[in-house]
Scaffold this motif. Structure first.
Motif, short mmCIF file in Angstrom:
data_model
loop_
_atom_site.label_atom_id
_atom_site.label_comp_id
_atom_site.label_asym_id
_atom_site.label_seq_id
_atom_site.Cartn_x
_atom_site.Cartn_y
_atom_site.Cartn_z
N VAL A 176 0.92 -1.21 -0.08
CA VAL A 176 0.00 0.04 0.06
C VAL A 176 0.94 1.36 0.01
O VAL A 176 0.55 2.22 -0.82
CB VAL A 176 -0.78 0.05 1.10
N PHE A 177 2.13 1.25 0.67
CA PHE A 177 3.09 2.33 0.98
C PHE A 177 3.61 2.68 -0.52
O PHE A 177 3.56 3.99 -0.97
CB PHE A 177 4.03 2.16 1.99
N LEU A 178 3.90 1.48 -1.13
CA LEU A 178 4.31 1.62 -2.58
C LEU A 178 3.47 2.23 -3.62
O LEU A 178 3.89 3.17 -4.47
CB LEU A 178 5.21 0.27 -2.91
N ALA A 179 2.40 1.71 -3.58
CA ALA A 179 1.30 2.19 -4.57
C ALA A 179 0.90 3.64 -3.90
O ALA A 179 0.72 4.14 -5.06
CB ALA A 179 -0.04 1.42 -4.13
N GLN A 180 1.02 4.11 -2.81
CA GLN A 180 0.82 5.56 -2.79
C GLN A 180 2.00 6.65 -3.15
O GLN A 180 1.58 7.24 -3.64
CB GLN A 180 0.80 5.76 -0.90
N LYS A 181 3.01 5.92 -3.12
CA LYS A 181 4.25 6.63 -3.40
C LYS A 181 4.18 6.77 -5.14
O LYS A 181 4.64 7.62 -5.60
CB LYS A 181 5.68 6.00 -3.14
N ALA A 182 3.77 5.72 -5.57
CA ALA A 182 3.87 5.74 -7.19
C ALA A 182 2.35 6.28 -7.77
O ALA A 182 2.30 6.71 -9.11
CB ALA A 182 3.71 4.42 -7.61
N ASP A 183 1.42 6.71 -6.84
CA ASP A 183 0.20 7.11 -7.43
C ASP A 183 0.64 8.69 -7.83
O ASP A 183 0.92 9.54 -7.12
CB ASP A 183 -0.69 7.35 -6.22
N VAL A 184 -0.15 8.91 -8.90
CA VAL A 184 0.10 10.65 -9.64
C VAL A 184 -1.35 10.87 -9.77
O VAL A 184 -1.31 11.88 -10.45
CB VAL A 184 1.07 10.23 -10.94
N GLU A 185 -2.25 10.44 -9.27
CA GLU A 185 -3.65 11.03 -9.30
C GLU A 185 -3.63 12.51 -8.97
O GLU A 185 -4.32 13.48 -9.88
CB GLU A 185 -4.64 10.27 -8.52
N GLU A 186 -3.15 12.92 -7.85
CA GLU A 186 -2.75 14.16 -7.44
C GLU A 186 -2.12 15.37 -8.67
O GLU A 186 -2.71 16.36 -8.76
CB GLU A 186 -2.18 14.41 -6.08
N GLU A 187 -0.91 14.71 -9.08
CA GLU A 187 -0.29 15.55 -9.94
C GLU A 187 -1.11 15.79 -11.17
O GLU A 187 -1.15 16.78 -12.06
CB GLU A 187 0.94 14.99 -10.60
N LEU A 188 -1.84 14.56 -11.63
CA LEU A 188 -2.84 14.74 -12.87
C LEU A 188 -3.88 15.66 -12.61
O LEU A 188 -4.25 16.45 -13.68
CB LEU A 188 -3.38 13.38 -13.17
N ASP A 189 -4.45 15.54 -11.55
CA ASP A 189 -5.60 16.69 -11.36
C ASP A 189 -5.11 17.87 -11.36
O ASP A 189 -5.64 18.84 -11.90
CB ASP A 189 -5.98 16.47 -9.77
N ARG A 190 -3.82 18.33 -10.68
CA ARG A 190 -3.36 19.64 -10.87
C ARG A 190 -2.95 20.01 -12.01
O ARG A 190 -3.15 21.25 -12.53
CB ARG A 190 -2.03 19.73 -9.98
#
Length: 287
Positions: free
Chosen positions: A206-220
């Protein structure tokens, strides 16, 4: 309306007293920086010209030059008789005191400031004609800047569409990439026959998935795209605001690249940086 800071205008005006030619060149600059090259007898109108510039332009280095040619009927040369008598008296006085002093010849006397007088038209009339012609030249400059600004706007809009497509590509691939990363780590642990607490493993995944998650960057990125579009349709000078937004777009693209977990995301991050840099170069020329 989006306007470029690059333009050129030339206006020639013919009057009874002669002709005048204005040339105005503008290039990009952080602030409004006007420079005037005027005949000495036109310096009086420079404050009026600067005021016109400030009312019509917000940014750019602006070079304005004025050339005046007097018609033959207005170029008659007269001698300043009073000054000539004064000079003659001074020369005679010098000759009485300094016996070896040389008498000035006629050409030397003609070079003395004020000896030659040019029969001039009312200088106020010439000033007004010069200001009127300057306004016409300034209008041409504005029209040219607006035409080029419209082209720059279209260029930027096309790049924004490209950024939107790249963000859509990343959104499409991210779920599969995260799933593949999870399976890859689990398989490696299984191949190594390492016993590990399943709860701890799940937490790490879960921690690794959070680090790789770029949803926030895509939203911005999408938020910045919308803001750039809004600013492009705003009246007045927008160049500085657009320049700031280019920096923010580039920041998100860099973060996206650093979090990439697959070749698809890495390629999209590179494409984003290329598109943003292309926009940034053009934004530097927007007022």
């Amino acid at each position: 309306m989006t306007a470029s800071m690059t333009s050129f205008a030339r206006v020639e005006s013919s009057q009874d007293w002669g002709t005048l030619v204005w040339e105005i060149r503008t290039v990009n600059h952080r602030y409004l920086e006007p420079h005037f090259r005027l005949p000495d007898n036109m310096r009086e109108i420079e404050p009026r010209l600067r005021d016109l510039l400030r009312k019509n332009l917000s940014r750019g280095k602006v070079e304005c030059s004025l050339k005046i040619t007097r018609s033959e009927g207005n170029s008659q040369i007269n001698l300043n008789q009073a000054l000539l008598h004064e000079l003659n008296g001074a020369l005679e006085a010098i000759g009485e005191i300094v016996s070896k002093a040389k008498r000035a010849d006629a050409l030397d006397i003609l070079r003395w400031p004020g000896v030659l007088e040019q029969a001039e038209t009312d200088i106020g009339l010439i000033h007004n004609d010069a200001v009127d012609a300057f306004e016409n030249a300034l209008k041409q400059v504005q029209e040219s800047r607006e035409r080029e600004g419209a082209e720059l706007k279209q260029f930027i809009v096309q790049r924004l569409e490209g950024i939107g497509k790249e963000t859509a590509v990343v959104r499409k691939f991210m779920p599969d990439l995260l799933k593949a990363q999870r399976e890859k780590i689990t398989q490696r642990l299984s191949d190594a026959k390492v016993e590990i607490d399943q709860n701890r493993l799940e937490q790490e995944l879960v921690f690794l998935a959070q680090k790789a998650d770029v949803e926030e960057e895509l939203d911005r990125l999408e938020t910045h795209i919308n803001e750039v579009t809004r600013v492009l349709n705003t009246k007045g000078a927008v160049g500085r605001r657009l320049d700031f937004l280019m920096q923010e777009l580039n920041r998100e693209a860099n973060t996206l690249g650093s979090k990439a977990v697959g070749v698809e995301v890495t390629q999209s991050a590179v494409n984003l940086k290329v598109l943003i840099e292309q926009m940034r170069e053009q934004v530097q020329n927007i007022e």
